[in-house]
Design an enzyme around this catalytic site. Structure first.
Site, mmCIF file in Angstrom:
data_model
loop_
_atom_site.group_PDB
_atom_site.id
_atom_site.type_symbol
_atom_site.label_atom_id
_atom_site.label_comp_id
_atom_site.label_asym_id
_atom_site.label_seq_id
_atom_site.Cartn_x
_atom_site.Cartn_y
_atom_site.Cartn_z
ATOM 1 N N GLU A 174 -21.373 14.929 32.601
ATOM 2 C CA GLU A 174 -21.790 15.650 31.391
ATOM 3 C C GLU A 174 -20.659 16.500 30.804
ATOM 4 O OE1 GLU A 174 -25.480 17.738 32.072
ATOM 5 O OE2 GLU A 174 -26.596 15.880 32.342
ATOM 6 N N GLU A 293 -29.105 9.667 35.105
ATOM 7 C CA GLU A 293 -30.042 10.786 35.222
ATOM 8 C C GLU A 293 -31.195 10.538 34.263
ATOM 9 O OE1 GLU A 293 -28.795 14.888 35.140
ATOM 10 O OE2 GLU A 293 -26.828 14.406 35.994
#
Length: 502
Positions: A174, A293
């Site tokens: 991320e 995710e």
């Protein structure tokens, strides 16, 4: 029965082969995922290494093929060297991503031992927040090189003669997020990811590499981030990652059940972006997707805001999942299968305690959350070839999406076992849904079972005191006549219809 849906499934109308790794999961050094989750040395079921046996059995029940580790946001401040060597000599660190203390009782080698016990493989992430190519090079040398160098011999000194041979690696986590330690622009990240990929491949040419995509479809830089990152890394990576979580804070269940349509759009947009870069580069190489995710996450937000910082393994992100959450997870699994041609890895985040299908009590029992069941069913019965579902279904309008089909479904053909499995969610909160499936190209078939997860209370959840309040049964009403399946899907239900061919 007032509403009906139909579905045609043809064995020659293939989406693609299902890579078993789409049923992967995630263990981050966050909350009680590791300490109190997979590891609790004083637990009555703990093995000599401190891994909980009761948790291992529940993990094995899911047949998890790959587990991402050690993060997550955690990895962007993690020094992998802290987690190897004699445990008593390892440092405790301030863990800034989640504001806890990391004691490093479990690290790379212990996790790889746990993977063997759990019959799974590791998807290892490298730190591209506070670190870079040099540290990633050292880590893969430690993990994968046989011997005769500083870090491979250090692994041997630590008691691991044979390399771990970790195949799949994530290039950071991320990195577009302002919450991330060492957050970067797309150009900054693309450059360091490419250089890291190069040196890692020089150490071990057999590995697969995952570049960071957008942290969610709601990031303002999406999908320009993907286009820039892939432009800079295309020749040296194999996957681009996707992350997405859904919640129901406004208690609008009809809208909540429609949110997986956004997941469909997210996947398709990333595929289009990757293929644009392929065309731009005139490349024969195709980039696949790692949805590493995904889950429902919102229940624990308020409780997490009240936690005191700098604890070891506090109860963070401990969503207690209810029946409607399981339906959304089922819809998300179907979304992954509907693009099995390009989504080749995925990780439900996470595995134990932290937004997880498995919950534990410290020193006590472990139990299955509601979302355990659709995840388990897909993993066990969703191996083979995903087939194009030609669906006609009545629809409804929700707050965020219009024309939402009540029937969300996909079929998987396991040629080796001679079986077809239909996964189906009835999104209708008030009525059952009649379903007719035409398997015309398969000839005759017989019913193996019709599994149903249903509950009159959308908010019903499993707890330590009532671990079986929400669980599936095999008393579904599906009937098979030749190549036709007929069933009535209960309101707000997850269904698995399995048939034997021939």
């Amino acid at each position: 029965m007032s509403i009906k849906a139909t579905m045609i499934v043809d064995k020659d109308f293939k989406i693609g082969e299902v890579d078993k790794r789409i049923y992967g999961s995630f263990v981050e050094h966050l909350g009680r995922a590791v300490y109190g989750g997979i590891y609790e040395k004083d637990h009555s079921t703990a093995d000599p290494q401190g891994f909980r046996g009761d948790v291992l059995e529940l993990v094995k029940g899911l047949d998890v093929p790959i587990v991402r580790y050690p993060g997550g946001n955690f990895v962007s401040g993690y020094n992998w060297e802290d987690g190897v060597g004699p445990v008593e000599q390892r440092p405790s660190r301030l863990e800034l991503a989640w504001r806890t203390i990391e004691p490093n009782w479990v690290g790379l080698n212990e996790f790889m031992d746990w993977c063997k016990k759990a019959n799974t493989e590791a998807m290892m992430a490298v730190n591209l927040g506070t670190r870079g190519p040099a540290e990633a090079r050292d880590l893969i040398e430690y993990a994968n090189h046989p011997s005769g160098t500083l870090f491979s011999d250090l692994r041997r000194k630590h008691g691991y003669e044979q390399p771990h041979a970790i195949k799949t690696w994530c290039l950071g986590n991320e990195m577009d997020g302002p919450w991330q330690i060492g957050a970067k622009t797309a150009v900054e990240y693309g450059r360091i990811a490419n250089e890291t990929a190069k040196v890692m491949r020089w150490v071990d040419p057999t590995i697969e590499l995952v570049a960071c995509g957008s942290s969610s479809l709601h990031m303002p830089s999406f999908p320009e981030w993907e286009a820039t990152v892939l432009d800079l890394t295309y020749d040296n990576v194999d996957f681009i990652s996707l992350h997405q979580y859904y919640g129901n804070p406004s208690n609008d269940s009809a809208n909540f059940l429609a949110l997986s349509l956004g997941m469909d759009s997210f996947i398709n947009t990333v595929i289009s972006t990757a293929d644009y870069v392929q065309a731009k580069k005139r490349s024969k190489k195709k980039i696949n997707l790692s949805f590493d995710e995904w889950n429902v996450w919102f229940h624990s937000n308020e409780a997490d805001r009240k936690l005191d910082p700098w604890q070891i393994a506090p109860p963070q992100l401990e969503d207690i999942y209810n029946h409607e959450d399981a339906l959304v997870v089922g819809c998300m699994l179907i979304s992954l299968l509907k693009r099995a041609d390009r989504v080749k890895m995925a990780c439900i985040a996470q595995l134990v305690n932290v937004i997880a299908p498995i919950m534990t009590a410290n020193g006590g029992a472990a139990w299955k959350q509601t979302i355990y069941y659709p995840y388990m069913h897909a993993s066990l019965f969703g191996r083979g070839t995903a087939l194009v579902p030609l669906i006609q279904s009545p629809k409804y309008d929700a707050k965020d999406y219009t024309d939402v089909p009540y029937l969300e479904s996909v079929a998987v053909h396991n040629e080796e076992k001679g079986e077809v499995t239909i996964f189906a969610v009835n999104r209708n909160l008030e009525e059952s849904l009649g379903l007719e499936v035409d398997l015309r190209s398969f000839g005759g078939c017989t019913l193996i079972e019709h599994i149903v997860l249903e509950n009159d209370d959308l908010k019903a959840a499993n707890t330590l005191e009532a671990p079986d309040r929400v669980k599936p049964h095999t008393n579904g009403n599906a009937r098979v006549d030749g190549s036709k399946i007929e069933a009535s899907l209960s309101k707000a239900s997850w269904n698995v219809v399995r048939v034997k061919l021939g």
